[in-house]
Design a protein around this motif. Structure first.
Motif, PDB file in Angstrom:
ATOM      1  N   LEU A 225       0.867  -1.175   0.000  1.00 40.46           N
ATOM      2  CA  LEU A 225       0.000   0.000   0.000  1.00 40.46           C
ATOM      3  C   LEU A 225       0.911   1.235   0.000  1.00 40.46           C
ATOM      4  O   LEU A 225       1.782   1.350   0.875  1.00 40.46           O
ATOM      5  CB  LEU A 225      -0.924   0.019   1.217  1.00 40.46           C
TER       6      LEU A 225
ATOM      7  N   GLY B  79       5.265   5.294  -3.888  1.00 45.76           N
ATOM      8  CA  GLY B  79       6.015   6.258  -3.078  1.00 45.76           C
ATOM      9  C   GLY B  79       7.489   5.861  -2.960  1.00 45.76           C
ATOM     10  O   GLY B  79       7.917   4.831  -3.492  1.00 45.76           O
TER      11      GLY B  79
ATOM     12  N   MET C 215       9.177   4.808  -0.295  1.00 39.82           N
ATOM     13  CA  MET C 215       9.341   3.522   0.380  1.00 39.82           C
ATOM     14  C   MET C 215       8.693   2.401  -0.419  1.00 39.82           C
ATOM     15  O   MET C 215       9.255   1.301  -0.518  1.00 39.82           O
ATOM     16  CB  MET C 215       8.732   3.581   1.798  1.00 39.82           C
ATOM     17  N   GLY C 216       7.503   2.666  -0.983  1.00 39.61           N
ATOM     18  CA  GLY C 216       6.794   1.629  -1.747  1.00 39.61           C
ATOM     19  C   GLY C 216       7.657   1.037  -2.859  1.00 39.61           C
ATOM     20  O   GLY C 216       7.741  -0.184  -3.018  1.00 39.61           O
TER      21      GLY C 216
ATOM     22  N   ALA D 291      -2.989   5.782  -3.840  1.00 39.42           N
ATOM     23  CA  ALA D 291      -4.097   6.701  -3.561  1.00 39.42           C
ATOM     24  C   ALA D 291      -4.953   6.923  -4.817  1.00 39.42           C
ATOM     25  O   ALA D 291      -4.448   6.848  -5.938  1.00 39.42           O
ATOM     26  CB  ALA D 291      -3.541   8.021  -3.074  1.00 39.42           C
TER      27      ALA D 291
ATOM     28  N   HIS E 147       0.456   7.523   4.069  1.00 42.62           N
ATOM     29  CA  HIS E 147       0.442   8.742   4.871  1.00 42.62           C
ATOM     30  C   HIS E 147      -0.376   8.446   6.126  1.00 42.62           C
ATOM     31  O   HIS E 147      -1.205   7.524   6.121  1.00 42.62           O
ATOM     32  CB  HIS E 147      -0.189   9.905   4.104  1.00 42.62           C
TER      33      HIS E 147
ATOM     34  N   ALA F  78      -4.083   8.017   5.728  1.00 44.29           N
ATOM     35  CA  ALA F  78      -4.379   6.870   4.869  1.00 44.29           C
ATOM     36  C   ALA F  78      -4.236   5.566   5.648  1.00 44.29           C
ATOM     37  O   ALA F  78      -5.111   4.690   5.593  1.00 44.29           O
ATOM     38  CB  ALA F  78      -3.451   6.876   3.650  1.00 44.29           C
TER      39      ALA F  78
ATOM     40  N   ASN G 159      -7.077   2.853   6.379  1.00 41.22           N
ATOM     41  CA  ASN G 159      -6.916   1.484   5.837  1.00 41.22           C
ATOM     42  C   ASN G 159      -7.139   0.419   6.905  1.00 41.22           C
ATOM     43  O   ASN G 159      -7.619  -0.680   6.620  1.00 41.22           O
ATOM     44  CB  ASN G 159      -5.498   1.292   5.272  1.00 41.22           C
TER      45      ASN G 159
ATOM     46  N   LYS H 238       9.894  15.303   3.769  1.00 41.17           N
ATOM     47  CA  LYS H 238       9.279  14.542   4.865  1.00 41.17           C
ATOM     48  C   LYS H 238       8.094  15.307   5.440  1.00 41.17           C
ATOM     49  O   LYS H 238       8.184  16.498   5.716  1.00 41.17           O
ATOM     50  CB  LYS H 238      10.326  14.250   5.954  1.00 41.17           C
TER      51      LYS H 238
ATOM     52  N   ASP I 243       6.255  14.689   8.371  1.00 39.20           N
ATOM     53  CA  ASP I 243       6.089  14.871   9.816  1.00 39.20           C
ATOM     54  C   ASP I 243       7.402  15.307  10.475  1.00 39.20           C
ATOM     55  O   ASP I 243       8.483  15.047   9.965  1.00 39.20           O
ATOM     56  CB  ASP I 243       5.559  13.579  10.479  1.00 39.20           C
TER      57      ASP I 243
HETATM   58  P1  NAD Z   1       5.810   9.062  -0.169  1.00 42.68           P
HETATM   59  O1  NAD Z   1       4.999  10.311  -0.072  1.00 42.68           O
HETATM   60  O2  NAD Z   1       6.950   9.011  -1.133  1.00 42.68           O
HETATM   61  O3  NAD Z   1       4.850   7.818  -0.515  1.00 42.68           O
HETATM   62  C1  NAD Z   1       3.587   7.629   0.049  1.00 42.68           C
HETATM   63  C2  NAD Z   1       2.717   6.933  -0.976  1.00 42.68           C
HETATM   64  O4  NAD Z   1       1.461   6.594  -0.362  1.00 42.68           O
HETATM   65  C3  NAD Z   1       2.404   7.804  -2.207  1.00 42.68           C
HETATM   66  O5  NAD Z   1       2.618   7.042  -3.380  1.00 42.68           O
HETATM   67  C4  NAD Z   1       0.920   8.139  -2.022  1.00 42.68           C
HETATM   68  O6  NAD Z   1       0.257   8.336  -3.266  1.00 42.68           O
HETATM   69  C5  NAD Z   1       0.447   6.860  -1.313  1.00 42.68           C
HETATM   70  N1  NAD Z   1      -0.860   6.979  -0.657  1.00 42.68           N
HETATM   71  C6  NAD Z   1      -1.420   8.063  -0.062  1.00 42.68           C
HETATM   72  N2  NAD Z   1      -2.640   7.760   0.391  1.00 42.68           N
HETATM   73  C7  NAD Z   1      -2.865   6.457   0.092  1.00 42.68           C
HETATM   74  C8  NAD Z   1      -3.959   5.567   0.298  1.00 42.68           C
HETATM   75  N3  NAD Z   1      -5.097   5.961   0.886  1.00 42.68           N
HETATM   76  N4  NAD Z   1      -3.838   4.273  -0.133  1.00 42.68           N
HETATM   77  C9  NAD Z   1      -2.722   3.859  -0.759  1.00 42.68           C
HETATM   78  N5  NAD Z   1      -1.666   4.674  -1.006  1.00 42.68           N
HETATM   79  C10 NAD Z   1      -1.742   5.953  -0.578  1.00 42.68           C
HETATM   80  O7  NAD Z   1       6.309   8.776   1.307  1.00 42.68           O
HETATM   81  P2  NAD Z   1       7.525   7.816   1.763  1.00 42.68           P
HETATM   82  O8  NAD Z   1       8.780   8.602   1.870  1.00 42.68           O
HETATM   83  O9  NAD Z   1       7.498   6.551   0.938  1.00 42.68           O
HETATM   84  O10 NAD Z   1       7.086   7.497   3.271  1.00 42.68           O
HETATM   85  C11 NAD Z   1       5.856   6.875   3.544  1.00 42.68           C
HETATM   86  C12 NAD Z   1       5.687   6.781   5.066  1.00 42.68           C
HETATM   87  O11 NAD Z   1       6.649   5.863   5.606  1.00 42.68           O
HETATM   88  C13 NAD Z   1       5.923   8.110   5.809  1.00 42.68           C
HETATM   89  O12 NAD Z   1       5.030   8.189   6.891  1.00 42.68           O
HETATM   90  C14 NAD Z   1       7.355   7.977   6.311  1.00 42.68           C
HETATM   91  O13 NAD Z   1       7.632   8.771   7.434  1.00 42.68           O
HETATM   92  C15 NAD Z   1       7.373   6.503   6.656  1.00 42.68           C
HETATM   93  N6  NAD Z   1       8.699   5.864   6.735  1.00 42.68           N
HETATM   94  C16 NAD Z   1       8.811   4.871   7.652  1.00 42.68           C
HETATM   95  C17 NAD Z   1       9.994   4.164   7.736  1.00 42.68           C
HETATM   96  C18 NAD Z   1      10.080   3.000   8.696  1.00 42.68           C
HETATM   97  O14 NAD Z   1      11.124   2.336   8.764  1.00 42.68           O
HETATM   98  N7  NAD Z   1       9.012   2.711   9.436  1.00 42.68           N
HETATM   99  C19 NAD Z   1      11.072   4.477   6.905  1.00 42.68           C
HETATM  100  C20 NAD Z   1      10.921   5.505   5.972  1.00 42.68           C
HETATM  101  C21 NAD Z   1       9.710   6.197   5.884  1.00 42.68           C
END
Ligand code: NAD
Length: 268
Positions: free
Chosen positions: A7, A11, A13-14, A35, A77, A80, A84, A159, A161
């Motif tokens: 999910l 992004g 991370m995705g 999204a 996010h 989201a 979910n 970022k 947050d």
């Molecule tokens: P990003 O903005 O690059 O990617 C987020 C993705 O989620 C986007 O593609 C967006 O379109 C999608 N999205 C938004 N709403 C959605 C929904 N309802 N359903 C499905 N997809 C949806 O952000 P990122 O840099 O990949 O980071 C994502 C999150 O992970 C952030 O909260 C970040 O802080 C966190 N993060 C956590 C770790 C960890 O180890 N836990 C590491 C890095 C980042």
């Protein structure tokens, strides 16, 4: 083969998680969700990850996507992930949540869902950060109250947050070890101001710039010396590897809320 849904697949991370899944012989991507306003909807997710065609089309139809999934990995996010979670619980799909910036109300919703599905929820999935948390506990328990404790975190300028979920987790671990109450000995998020801090507060300072993947340093500053414990993430692959490792670990577990300490065998 563990059947995985990502999910937030397009992004930062995705796409990294998709690379790890695609390179693994133990799991398989079966669903790619993003999204409703994503420009990538309807496209082949493999092309976005730079892997050429993998035949999985990006969709915003969560329920349909999860039909044949063993574990979902959610890096989206905050709002989201919170919206979910009841849907995943209803369908009965275990989930690894890496999203940060989730409010207390959102965390309560995750805890409630964990009564019916297994969930790994961790603000930082890297092995190194979780080992660092253990090192912080050790340092804080030996140094005690004589040392001021400050956390400095630096991340890329996109970022969403601040302070980072990892910095907050570090502050929480330090406060628990030092027997400080987070509610009263507030964590102080310093943004350029000096002087308002009380001795028991754990300061957190935030830097945002460029493409920094994630740096965290904890300073223990005492009489005539200081200790700095630093973790630096060089690439998002460390988080992606951790997320996929958490997914393997989670499959088949009973309902409950788990952390990366559980996944890595670092729990007491
Ligand atoms: P990003 O903005 O690059 O990617 C987020 C993705 O989620 C986007 O593609 C967006 O379109 C999608 N999205 C938004 N709403 C959605 C929904 N309802 N359903 C499905 N997809 C949806 O952000 P990122 O840099 O990949 O980071 C994502 C999150 O992970 C952030 O909260 C970040 O802080 C966190 N993060 C956590 C770790 C960890 O180890 N836990 C590491 C890095 C980042």
């Amino acid at each position: 083969m563990l059947k995985i849904a990502i999910l937030g697949v397009s992004g930062r991370m995705g796409t990294n998680i998709m690379n790890v899944v695609e390179a693994s012989a133990r799991c398989q991507l079966v669903a790619a969700v993003d999204a409703p306003n994503s420009p990538y909807l309807g496209q082949d997710s493999g092309e976005i990850a730079g892997f050429g065609r993998n035949g999985i089309t990006i969709t915003d139809d969560l329920e349909a996507a999860l039909e044949d999934v063993a574990v979902a990995i959610d890096f989206t996010h905050a709002e989201a992930s919170v919206s979910n979670i009841p849907r995943l619980a209803r369908i009965g799909v275990p989930v690894v949540i890496g999203t940060t910036g989730i409010t207390q109300e959102g965390k309560n919703a995750i805890a409630e869902a964990a009564q019916s599905i297994p969930i790994v929820f961790a603000p930082n999935m890297s092995t190194g950060v979780n080992v660092t948390l253990r090192l912080l506990e050790m340092a804080a328990s030996i140094l005690g109250d004589e040392y001021d404790v400050e956390v400095v975190e630096a991340h890329h300028n996109q970022k969403k947050d601040a302070p980072s979920g990892t910095a907050m987790k570090m502050a929480q671990v330090l406060a628990e070890t030092l027997n400080r109450d987070l509610a009263t000995d507030a964590v102080y998020h310093r943004q350029g101001m000096i002087g308002e801090r009380t001795p028991r507060e754990i300061g957190i300072q935030t830097i945002r710039g460029g493409d920094i993947v994630g740096d965290h340093t904890v300073y223990f500053c005492g009489p005539g010396e200081r200790i700095e414990i630093t973790h630096r993430a060089h690439s998002r692959q460390t988080f992606a590897n951790g997320a996929v490792r958490a997914a393997y670990w989670l499959a088949g577990k009973p309902a409950g809320l788990y952390s990366m300490f559980d996944v890595l065998g670092l729990s007491e």
